[in-house]
Design a protein around this motif. Structure first.
Motif, PDB file in Angstrom:
ATOM      1  N   ILE A  33       0.863  -1.182  -0.021  1.00 30.09           N
ATOM      2  CA  ILE A  33      -0.044  -0.092  -0.095  1.00 30.09           C
ATOM      3  C   ILE A  33       0.834   1.225   0.033  1.00 30.09           C
ATOM      4  CG2 ILE A  33      -1.812   1.377   1.127  1.00 30.09           C
ATOM      5  CD1 ILE A  33      -2.732  -1.456   2.588  1.00 30.09           C
ATOM      6  N   ASP A  34       1.864   1.274   0.951  1.00 24.78           N
ATOM      7  CA  ASP A  34       2.672   2.525   0.942  1.00 24.78           C
ATOM      8  C   ASP A  34       3.509   2.597  -0.204  1.00 24.78           C
ATOM      9  OD1 ASP A  34       3.628   4.743   2.409  1.00 24.78           O
ATOM     10  OD2 ASP A  34       5.449   3.699   3.028  1.00 24.78           O
ATOM     11  N   ALA A  35       4.065   1.934  -0.894  1.00 23.59           N
ATOM     12  CA  ALA A  35       4.793   1.875  -2.210  1.00 23.59           C
ATOM     13  C   ALA A  35       3.992   2.602  -3.332  1.00 23.59           C
ATOM     14  CB  ALA A  35       5.045   0.475  -2.934  1.00 23.59           C
ATOM     15  N   VAL A  36       2.808   2.336  -3.310  1.00 21.74           N
ATOM     16  CA  VAL A  36       1.572   2.755  -4.214  1.00 21.74           C
ATOM     17  C   VAL A  36       1.191   4.214  -3.761  1.00 21.74           C
ATOM     18  CG1 VAL A  36      -0.338   2.537  -5.611  1.00 21.74           C
ATOM     19  CG2 VAL A  36       1.304   0.659  -5.195  1.00 21.74           C
ATOM     20  N   THR A  39       1.806   7.579   1.671  1.00 21.41           N
ATOM     21  CA  THR A  39       1.058   8.355   2.294  1.00 21.41           C
ATOM     22  C   THR A  39       2.018   8.815   3.637  1.00 21.41           C
ATOM     23  OG1 THR A  39       0.879   6.397   3.860  1.00 21.41           O
ATOM     24  CG2 THR A  39      -0.843   6.972   2.450  1.00 21.41           C
ATOM     25  N   GLY A  40       3.326   8.428   3.609  1.00 28.77           N
ATOM     26  CA  GLY A  40       4.214   8.950   4.756  1.00 28.77           C
ATOM     27  C   GLY A  40       4.117   7.904   5.891  1.00 28.77           C
ATOM     28  N   CYS A  41       3.295   7.819   6.601  1.00 23.03           N
ATOM     29  CA  CYS A  41       3.043   6.737   7.450  1.00 23.03           C
ATOM     30  C   CYS A  41       2.045   5.847   7.447  1.00 23.03           C
ATOM     31  CB  CYS A  41       3.086   7.360   9.144  1.00 23.03           C
ATOM     32  SG  CYS A  41       3.293   6.048  10.498  1.00 23.03           S
ATOM     33  N   ILE A  42       1.946   4.936   6.743  1.00 29.63           N
ATOM     34  CA  ILE A  42       0.719   3.938   6.244  1.00 29.63           C
ATOM     35  C   ILE A  42       0.086   3.470   7.564  1.00 29.63           C
ATOM     36  CG2 ILE A  42       2.040   1.984   5.882  1.00 29.63           C
ATOM     37  CD1 ILE A  42      -0.965   3.291   3.984  1.00 29.63           C
ATOM     38  N   SER A  43       0.797   3.055   8.582  1.00 26.34           N
ATOM     39  CA  SER A  43       0.143   2.529   9.912  1.00 26.34           C
ATOM     40  C   SER A  43      -0.948   3.540  10.453  1.00 26.34           C
ATOM     41  CB  SER A  43       1.337   1.932  10.776  1.00 26.34           C
ATOM     42  OG  SER A  43       1.877   3.075  11.153  1.00 26.34           O
ATOM     43  N   VAL A  45      -2.314   5.925   8.965  1.00 24.52           N
ATOM     44  CA  VAL A  45      -3.423   6.196   8.052  1.00 24.52           C
ATOM     45  C   VAL A  45      -4.430   5.054   8.160  1.00 24.52           C
ATOM     46  CG1 VAL A  45      -4.199   6.313   5.618  1.00 24.52           C
ATOM     47  CG2 VAL A  45      -2.115   7.556   6.239  1.00 24.52           C
ATOM     48  N   LEU A  46      -4.015   3.832   8.027  1.00 26.72           N
ATOM     49  CA  LEU A  46      -4.806   2.839   8.189  1.00 26.72           C
ATOM     50  C   LEU A  46      -5.570   2.498   9.647  1.00 26.72           C
ATOM     51  CD1 LEU A  46      -2.611  -0.033   6.532  1.00 26.72           C
ATOM     52  CD2 LEU A  46      -4.924   0.848   5.760  1.00 26.72           C
ATOM     53  N   SER A  47      -4.990   3.061  10.712  1.00 29.71           N
ATOM     54  CA  SER A  47      -5.674   3.087  11.971  1.00 29.71           C
ATOM     55  C   SER A  47      -6.571   4.199  12.054  1.00 29.71           C
ATOM     56  CB  SER A  47      -4.682   3.317  13.144  1.00 29.71           C
ATOM     57  OG  SER A  47      -3.917   4.442  13.035  1.00 29.71           O
ATOM     58  N   GLU A  48      -6.356   5.286  11.473  1.00 30.13           N
ATOM     59  CA  GLU A  48      -7.208   6.389  11.369  1.00 30.13           C
ATOM     60  C   GLU A  48      -8.499   6.239  10.769  1.00 30.13           C
ATOM     61  OE1 GLU A  48      -5.472  10.125  11.179  1.00 30.13           O
ATOM     62  OE2 GLU A  48      -4.574  10.057  13.024  1.00 30.13           O
ATOM     63  N   MET A  49      -8.259   5.157   9.603  1.00 31.31           N
ATOM     64  CA  MET A  49      -9.363   5.213   8.630  1.00 31.31           C
ATOM     65  C   MET A  49     -10.558   4.560   9.227  1.00 31.31           C
ATOM     66  SD  MET A  49      -7.406   4.048   4.826  1.00 31.31           S
ATOM     67  CE  MET A  49      -8.908   3.659   4.165  1.00 31.31           C
ATOM     68  N   VAL A  50     -10.385   3.656  10.245  1.00 27.89           N
ATOM     69  CA  VAL A  50     -11.564   3.118  10.766  1.00 27.89           C
ATOM     70  C   VAL A  50     -12.296   3.791  11.580  1.00 27.89           C
ATOM     71  CG1 VAL A  50     -10.748   0.853  10.176  1.00 27.89           C
ATOM     72  CG2 VAL A  50     -10.190   1.878  12.233  1.00 27.89           C
ATOM     73  N   ARG A  51     -11.880   4.862  12.017  1.00 29.41           N
ATOM     74  CA  ARG A  51     -12.295   5.984  13.317  1.00 29.41           C
ATOM     75  C   ARG A  51     -13.596   6.763  12.631  1.00 29.41           C
ATOM     76  NH1 ARG A  51      -7.889   9.082  16.239  1.00 29.41           N
ATOM     77  NH2 ARG A  51      -9.739   9.987  17.475  1.00 29.41           N
ATOM     78  N   THR A  52     -14.610   6.526  13.364  1.00 25.60           N
ATOM     79  CA  THR A  52     -15.773   7.522  12.912  1.00 25.60           C
ATOM     80  C   THR A  52     -15.834   8.596  13.511  1.00 25.60           C
ATOM     81  OG1 THR A  52     -17.138   6.351  14.698  1.00 25.60           O
ATOM     82  CG2 THR A  52     -17.108   5.119  12.289  1.00 25.60           C
ATOM     83  N   ASP A  53     -15.168   8.974  14.503  1.00 26.56           N
ATOM     84  CA  ASP A  53     -14.778  10.533  15.314  1.00 26.56           C
ATOM     85  C   ASP A  53     -14.113  11.362  14.567  1.00 26.56           C
ATOM     86  OD1 ASP A  53     -12.882   8.901  15.793  1.00 26.56           O
ATOM     87  OD2 ASP A  53     -12.415  10.053  17.659  1.00 26.56           O
ATOM     88  N   LEU A  54     -13.641  11.071  13.318  1.00 24.84           N
ATOM     89  CA  LEU A  54     -12.740  11.870  12.622  1.00 24.84           C
ATOM     90  C   LEU A  54     -13.460  12.247  11.292  1.00 24.84           C
ATOM     91  CD1 LEU A  54      -9.185  10.379  12.814  1.00 24.84           C
ATOM     92  CD2 LEU A  54      -9.997  12.325  14.100  1.00 24.84           C
ATOM     93  N   TYR A  55     -13.456  13.391  10.871  1.00 22.89           N
ATOM     94  CA  TYR A  55     -14.058  13.961   9.732  1.00 22.89           C
ATOM     95  C   TYR A  55     -13.543  13.218   8.263  1.00 22.89           C
ATOM     96  CZ  TYR A  55     -15.053  16.651   5.743  1.00 22.89           C
ATOM     97  OH  TYR A  55     -15.571  17.246   4.408  1.00 22.89           O
ATOM     98  N   GLY A  56     -14.252  12.641   7.474  1.00 24.12           N
ATOM     99  CA  GLY A  56     -14.069  12.112   6.171  1.00 24.12           C
ATOM    100  C   GLY A  56     -13.559  10.471   6.643  1.00 24.12           C
ATOM    101  N   MET A  57     -13.619  10.032   7.698  1.00 26.24           N
ATOM    102  CA  MET A  57     -13.243   8.659   7.823  1.00 26.24           C
ATOM    103  C   MET A  57     -14.415   7.756   8.201  1.00 26.24           C
ATOM    104  SD  MET A  57      -9.901   8.807   7.393  1.00 26.24           S
ATOM    105  CE  MET A  57      -8.633   9.884   7.471  1.00 26.24           C
ATOM    106  N   GLY A  58     -14.428   6.576   8.720  1.00 26.21           N
ATOM    107  CA  GLY A  58     -15.393   5.584   8.741  1.00 26.21           C
ATOM    108  C   GLY A  58     -15.574   4.380   7.734  1.00 26.21           C
ATOM    109  N   TYR A  59     -14.136   4.266   7.328  1.00 24.54           N
ATOM    110  CA  TYR A  59     -14.029   3.220   6.189  1.00 24.54           C
ATOM    111  C   TYR A  59     -13.898   1.858   6.987  1.00 24.54           C
ATOM    112  CZ  TYR A  59     -12.191   6.632   2.928  1.00 24.54           C
ATOM    113  OH  TYR A  59     -12.222   7.678   2.279  1.00 24.54           O
TER     114      TYR A  59
END
Length: 98
Positions: A33-36, A39-43, A45-59
């Motif tokens: 994922i990081d190679a393509v 993102t800088g710090c892929i871990s 990004v992945l941990s914040e993607m699942v958070r519903t309390d952040l704007y634009g997240m909730g994946y």
């Protein structure tokens, strides 16, 4: 002439890039994922993607494992994989302005 400054990249934009990649390439590792997606710090990004309390997240992201040969094929190690389940859902407007 001065070199162009790097463009500011927000976390929701990074998350969208990662989601686009995971949609086309399910069960990808952090390294893939990081190679393509760059993102800088892929871990982070992945941990914040699942958070519903952040704007634009909730994946929705499923985690799994893949066995990868190492040590010249004499050993096998397990590597964490990620698969996109769903994108954030639009929240209904609770207060109509009409």
């Amino acid at each position: 002439m001065t070199p162009a400054k790097p463009q500011e990249d927000t976390r929701p934009e990074q998350a969208a890039r990662v989601a686009d990649f995971l949609e086309k390439n399910p069960a990808s590792t952090q390294k893939e994922i990081d190679a393509v997606c760059d993102t800088g710090c892929i871990s982070k990004v992945l941990s914040e993607m699942v958070r519903t309390d952040l704007y634009g997240m909730g994946y929705g992201i499923a985690r799994g494992w893949r066995q990868i040969p190492c040590a010249g094929g004499t050993h096998v190690r397990e590597v964490r994989t990620y698969t996109l389940l769903h994108r954030p859902r639009a929240q209904p407007d609770l207060f109509n302005t009409e």
